[in-house]
Design an enzyme around this catalytic site. Structure first.
Site, mmCIF file in Angstrom:
data_model
loop_
_atom_site.group_PDB
_atom_site.id
_atom_site.type_symbol
_atom_site.label_atom_id
_atom_site.label_comp_id
_atom_site.label_asym_id
_atom_site.label_seq_id
_atom_site.Cartn_x
_atom_site.Cartn_y
_atom_site.Cartn_z
ATOM 1 N N ASP A 170 1.061 -1.133 0.005
ATOM 2 C CA ASP A 170 -0.044 0.055 0.078
ATOM 3 C C ASP A 170 1.015 1.319 0.044
ATOM 4 O O ASP A 170 1.434 1.508 1.018
ATOM 5 C CB ASP A 170 -1.040 0.035 1.147
ATOM 6 N N SER A 180 2.121 12.345 -15.083
ATOM 7 C CA SER A 180 1.162 12.390 -16.006
ATOM 8 C C SER A 180 0.880 13.686 -17.025
ATOM 9 O O SER A 180 1.512 14.526 -16.246
ATOM 10 C CB SER A 180 -0.471 12.059 -15.466
ATOM 11 N N TYR A 207 -6.879 14.654 -8.969
ATOM 12 C CA TYR A 207 -5.778 13.765 -9.659
ATOM 13 C C TYR A 207 -4.710 14.920 -9.865
ATOM 14 O O TYR A 207 -3.796 14.629 -9.952
ATOM 15 C CB TYR A 207 -6.423 13.164 -10.766
ATOM 16 N N LYS A 229 -0.658 15.133 -9.237
ATOM 17 C CA LYS A 229 0.264 14.939 -10.143
ATOM 18 C C LYS A 229 0.988 16.375 -10.288
ATOM 19 O O LYS A 229 2.123 16.192 -10.596
ATOM 20 C CB LYS A 229 -0.500 14.801 -11.594
#
Length: 270
Positions: A77, A157, A171, A175
């Site tokens: 994890d 990304s 997100y 990033k």
């Protein structure tokens, strides 16, 4: 500890990872698995960490059989410091050391800002930003103890450079954080002989991405999210497109590079 000059090495040695030990987080499927297979093909022994232990073990068995390397799969994890440290210790114990760490694990649930809970925000940052920090910290500690230098590669990304699609605020924020962390890690770890690079893919269809992107655009029609699904070169990327760039970063081909994030996006952010 300076990064050595590798100019005298032949090309075959520059791309070879034989004798090196690598960890790939989120390596049980999709992009992480593709990365692990390219590293193994180049000779690296691998520890594959994944939240799904069965997938990690299966992937490790596949690449060991195909490429004849030492490979192990463990439950991991990336948002939990103890879990990450245990995986790093397993790499040292099972593989004999640690030279390369790929922070690949990531999530992107699609929730609008108005509907997003603090728990969802924290979960995304926990995996995508905290996970990069924890992985880099544990890798750097063990590489520094060995005194041999190494490489950390963070999968960022194109969302680390721009907005992506409605519903991906957490997100995109995470990033951008991971991209900034890549630059800072490069500064702090360079004296230890550790290079840190980022690779920023555009949308690549994988098992996890296909499901998540359909939710992000409220359906599977790519035309509803052109930022995610188009590129000037006329096709979407595939996992191996990204894996080859990661191999470049992990190998001595990129020995004079640290702190950069390489766009692997088919020109979509041009």
């Amino acid at each position: 500890m300076p990064i050595p000059d590798v100019s005298s090495k032949p090309l075959v040695d520059l791309v070879s990872l034989r004798g090196r030990r690598a960890v790939v987080t989120g390596g049980g499927r999709g992009l992480g698995k593709a990365i692990a297979f390219r590293l193994a093909e180049s000779g690296a022994d691998l520890l594959i960490g994944d939240i799904d232990q069965n997938q990690a073990v299966t992937a490790a068995e596949e690449l060991a059989e195909r490429h004849g390397v030492n490979a192990v799969g463990v439950a991991m994890d990336v948002a939990d410091g103890a879990s990450v440290a245990a995986a790093a210790d397993s790499a040292v114990a099972e593989l004999g050391g640690l030279d390369i760490w790929i922070n690949n694990a990531g999530i992107f649930p699609a929730v609008s800002v108005l509907e997003m809970s603090e728990e969802t925000w924290d979960q995304v940052f926990g995996v995508n930003a905290r996970g990069v920090f924890l992985g880099a910290r544990e890798a750097a500690r063990r590489i520094a103890d060995a005194g041999t230098g190494g490489v950390i590669v963070n999968i960022i990304s194109t969302a680390g450079f721009r907005g992506s699609a409605p519903g991906l605020a957490a997100y995109v924020g995470s990033k951008h954080a991971a991209r900034g962390l890549t630059r800072e890690l490069a500064l702090e770890l360079a004296p230890l002989g550790i290079r840190v690079l980022g690779v920023a893919p555009s949308y690549v269809p994988t098992e996890g991405n296909t499901f998540a992107s359909a939710a992000a655009v409220d359906g599977p029609d790519p035309s509803s999210a052109p930022l995610m699904f188009t590129s000037p070169i006329g096709r979407l990327g595939v996992p191996d497109d990204i894996a080859r760039v990661v191999l470049f970063c992990a190998s001595d081909l990129s020995a004079f590079m640290t702190g950069s994030t390489l766009l692997a996006d088919g020109g979509s952010t041009a």
